[in-house]
Enzyme design. Structure first.
Site, PDB file in Angstrom:
ATOM      1  N   TYR A  70       0.806  -1.226   0.000  1.00 10.83           N
ATOM      2  CA  TYR A  70       0.000   0.000   0.000  1.00 10.83           C
ATOM      3  C   TYR A  70       0.837   1.273   0.000  1.00 10.83           C
ATOM      4  CZ  TYR A  70      -3.624  -3.344   1.342  1.00 10.83           C
ATOM      5  OH  TYR A  70      -4.483  -4.407   1.384  1.00 10.83           O
TER       6      TYR A  70
ATOM      7  N   ASP B 112      18.133   8.764  20.898  1.00 14.38           N
ATOM      8  CA  ASP B 112      17.695   9.459  19.691  1.00 14.38           C
ATOM      9  C   ASP B 112      17.621  10.976  19.850  1.00 14.38           C
ATOM     10  OD1 ASP B 112      15.554   9.205  21.402  1.00 14.38           O
ATOM     11  OD2 ASP B 112      14.238   8.202  19.966  1.00 14.38           O
TER      12      ASP B 112
ATOM     13  N   HIS C 249     -34.299  -4.916  10.533  1.00 12.55           N
ATOM     14  CA  HIS C 249     -34.140  -6.299  10.977  1.00 12.55           C
ATOM     15  C   HIS C 249     -33.995  -7.237   9.778  1.00 12.55           C
ATOM     16  CE1 HIS C 249     -35.374  -4.934  14.969  1.00 12.55           C
ATOM     17  NE2 HIS C 249     -36.340  -4.277  14.354  1.00 12.55           N
TER      18      HIS C 249
ATOM     19  N   SER D  49     -12.516 -12.644  -9.923  1.00 17.48           N
ATOM     20  CA  SER D  49     -12.324 -13.919  -9.244  1.00 17.48           C
ATOM     21  C   SER D  49     -11.337 -14.742 -10.045  1.00 17.48           C
ATOM     22  CB  SER D  49     -13.659 -14.667  -9.126  1.00 17.48           C
ATOM     23  OG  SER D  49     -13.440 -16.018  -8.753  1.00 17.48           O
ATOM     24  N   SER D  50     -10.493 -15.504  -9.343  1.00 22.14           N
ATOM     25  CA  SER D  50      -9.496 -16.320 -10.047  1.00 22.14           C
ATOM     26  C   SER D  50     -10.132 -17.514 -10.746  1.00 22.14           C
ATOM     27  CB  SER D  50      -8.434 -16.813  -9.056  1.00 22.14           C
ATOM     28  OG  SER D  50      -9.033 -17.636  -8.061  1.00 22.14           O
TER      29      SER D  50
ATOM     30  N   VAL E  56     -17.739  -9.296 -10.446  1.00 21.19           N
ATOM     31  CA  VAL E  56     -17.213  -7.954 -10.153  1.00 21.19           C
ATOM     32  C   VAL E  56     -17.414  -7.763  -8.655  1.00 21.19           C
ATOM     33  CG1 VAL E  56     -17.318  -5.499 -10.657  1.00 21.19           C
ATOM     34  CG2 VAL E  56     -17.937  -7.161 -12.430  1.00 21.19           C
TER      35      VAL E  56
ATOM     36  N   ASN F 122     -11.926  -3.752   1.284  1.00 24.15           N
ATOM     37  CA  ASN F 122     -10.596  -3.290   1.677  1.00 24.15           C
ATOM     38  C   ASN F 122     -10.693  -2.129   2.647  1.00 24.15           C
ATOM     39  OD1 ASN F 122      -7.849  -2.065   1.508  1.00 24.15           O
ATOM     40  ND2 ASN F 122      -7.559  -3.665  -0.024  1.00 24.15           N
TER      41      ASN F 122
ATOM     42  N   VAL G 259       5.423   3.026  21.545  1.00 21.74           N
ATOM     43  CA  VAL G 259       4.014   3.022  21.157  1.00 21.74           C
ATOM     44  C   VAL G 259       3.685   4.227  20.283  1.00 21.74           C
ATOM     45  CG1 VAL G 259       1.671   3.290  22.054  1.00 21.74           C
ATOM     46  CG2 VAL G 259       3.217   1.652  23.112  1.00 21.74           C
TER      47      VAL G 259
END
Length: 465
Positions: free
Chosen positions: A17, A98, A174, A300-301, A307, A314, A347
């Protein structure tokens, strides 16, 4: 050893990405953090020179030269800083620290004629530099990258709301057929929610706050050196000049409630888009939405016809990952053992990763919206095949006309049964109502029973709240 590129990246953020996360490099990379630290150290040195109490004097040319250390900071400079930390550089041995490496970098860049090495990092603790540097990165990353992307998504939703405001569509509550709506009105709901979420992000970004108060938040070293200086006032002005609010009461660390508020605001926007991603996926599954095909793309493979709604999927995955990270970050950075522990340091280096998953999610969502087109024929056929949904309108009109058992009559005629529009017509013919009311009932259809959905869709605008 071969040079590592995107295909060897440990994280997909810098690998698969990378093209999506590129806009965040100036704010989320190690180089960016180094540059922000240099900015804090340089501007602090200049602020000390402006104090009457100090003998430090820096002229205009020297100030420009010092500021160029961060304004022109590049890969070569970052390499020098890293060498200062890990292996040593010039006359300096490896710092294994650092922020100390940043101090030595500024020393190496000291302009000719200025002897001020001992004033760099004067009275500071590393957290004074780090807390400001992280916010100098988080603020523009949000304002210049994430918020504009969210606004683009919202603009698209507003356009869809206006364009499809009068396209009737069966609603589901629902999972069951319910009072019809319009596709545009549903997009308007998300546009409105996202606008409020963006407003909350903007307010949280404006409220980012910094501290500069020394090793325990008491200005002890500063006060020991110059007891007559109003150091809280100095700190407030300095932090304000960096574009941040001032945090007056701290331990060694900034409490980070401001960052937690920002993370929570981003998570709120992500939740709106996650909700929409799920709905759009279902609309595609129900064939309410068609998708424009991309030349050469494989859906699709094994199934050539497919589609897939991959952009919404993603987006869903990345926003879910972002939210997980944002919750963790918000919980973690707001706690510290006594006056300081170092666990938050590693973190906080993941803030950029959380922002990157946000950005990918926003871009994928936008890509998905750009591909979908309402399938009005399918929507209309679905409406026509579920005439029972006008039962709500029928019983409400009959209540207006004084029918005490209106709900029960319509329930008996429709619940759990396959109903045709002709069944309603027969019911209407037997009712003791005026001809005007009978005509009103006969005019009801699933497609025209959308209330003021079109007006609601048209009412949404492009402004955040």
């Amino acid at each position: 050893m071969t040079e590592r590129g995107p295909l060897a990246a440990v994280s997909p953020l810098d690998g698969r990405y990378a093209r999506y996360t590129e806009p965040l490099v100036p704010y989320a990379s190690e180089r960016a953090l180094m540059r922000a630290r240099v900015e804090v150290e340089v501007e602090y040195l200049l602020a000390l020179a402006d104090l009457e109490a100090t003998p430090l004097s820096i002229d205009g040319d020297q100030r420009a030269a010092l500021r160029s250390l961060y304004e022109a900071f590049d890969d070569e400079d970052a390499t020098v800083v890293k060498r200062l930390e890990t292996e040593g550089y010039d006359e300096y041995a490896a710092t294994n620290h650092d922020v100390k490496a940043i101090e030595y970098f500024v020393r190496l860049g000291m302009p000719d004629g200025l002897s001020a090495d001992h004033w760099i990092h004067f009275g500071l603790t590393s957290e004074d530099v780090n807390n400001l540097a992280h916010r100098l990165l988080a603020k523009p990353a949000t304002e210049d990258v994430l918020v504009p992307e969210l606004r683009e998504v919202r603009d698209t939703l507003v356009e869809m709301a206006h364009e499809y405001g009068d396209v009737p569509m069966l609603a589901r509550t629902h999972g069951q057929p319910a009072t019809p709506t319009t596709f545009g009105k549903e997009m308007a709901v998300y546009a409105s929610r996202l606008g409020r979420a963006v407003g909350r992000i903007e307010r949280a970004t404006e409220g980012l706050s910094g501290k500069l108060a020394g090793a325990s938040g008491t200005y002890a070293a500063h006060h020991a050196a110059y007891p007559d200086v109003d150091w809280p006032a100095f700190s407030r002005e300095f932090v304000g000049e960096l574009g941040l609010d001032h945090e007056p009461l701290t331990t060694q660390v900034n409490p980070c409630d401001d960052l937690e508020a920002l993370f929570d605001a981003l998570r709120g926007a992500n939740n709106v888009l996650l909700d929409m991603d799920l709905d759009m996926w279902l609309y595609v599954s129900d064939r309410y939405l068609g998708q424009e095909t991309v030349e050469g793309e494989t859906g699709s493979s094994t199934m050539p016809h497919k589609v897939n709604p991959i952009d919404f999927e993603n987006s869903e995955g990345n926003l879910s990952k972002a939210n997980s990270d944002l919750v963790f970050l918000g919980d973690y950075v707001t706690t510290s053992r006594l006056q300081r522990d170092l666990s938050d340091s590693t973190v906080k280096r993941n803030i950029g990763a959380a922002f990157a998953h946000c950005l990918i999610g926003y871009e994928k969502c936008q890509n998905g919206l750009a591909k979908v087109v309402p399938n009005e024929q399918v929507m209309r056929e679905e409406l026509d095949s579920t005439p029972e949904i006008i039962g709500e309108a029928v019983q409400t009109i009959l209540r207006r006309e004084g029918y005490e058992d209106a709900y029960e009559q319509v329930k008996k005629a429709t619940r759990g049964r396959e109903v045709a529009i002709e069944d309603f017509r027969e019911l209407f013919a037997d009712l003791d109502v005026s001809e005007d009311v009978r005509a009103e009932l006969d005019a009801l259809t699933p497609a025209n029973y959308t209330g003021i959905a079109a007006e609601l869709a048209d009412s949404v605008d492009g402004e955040s709240d």
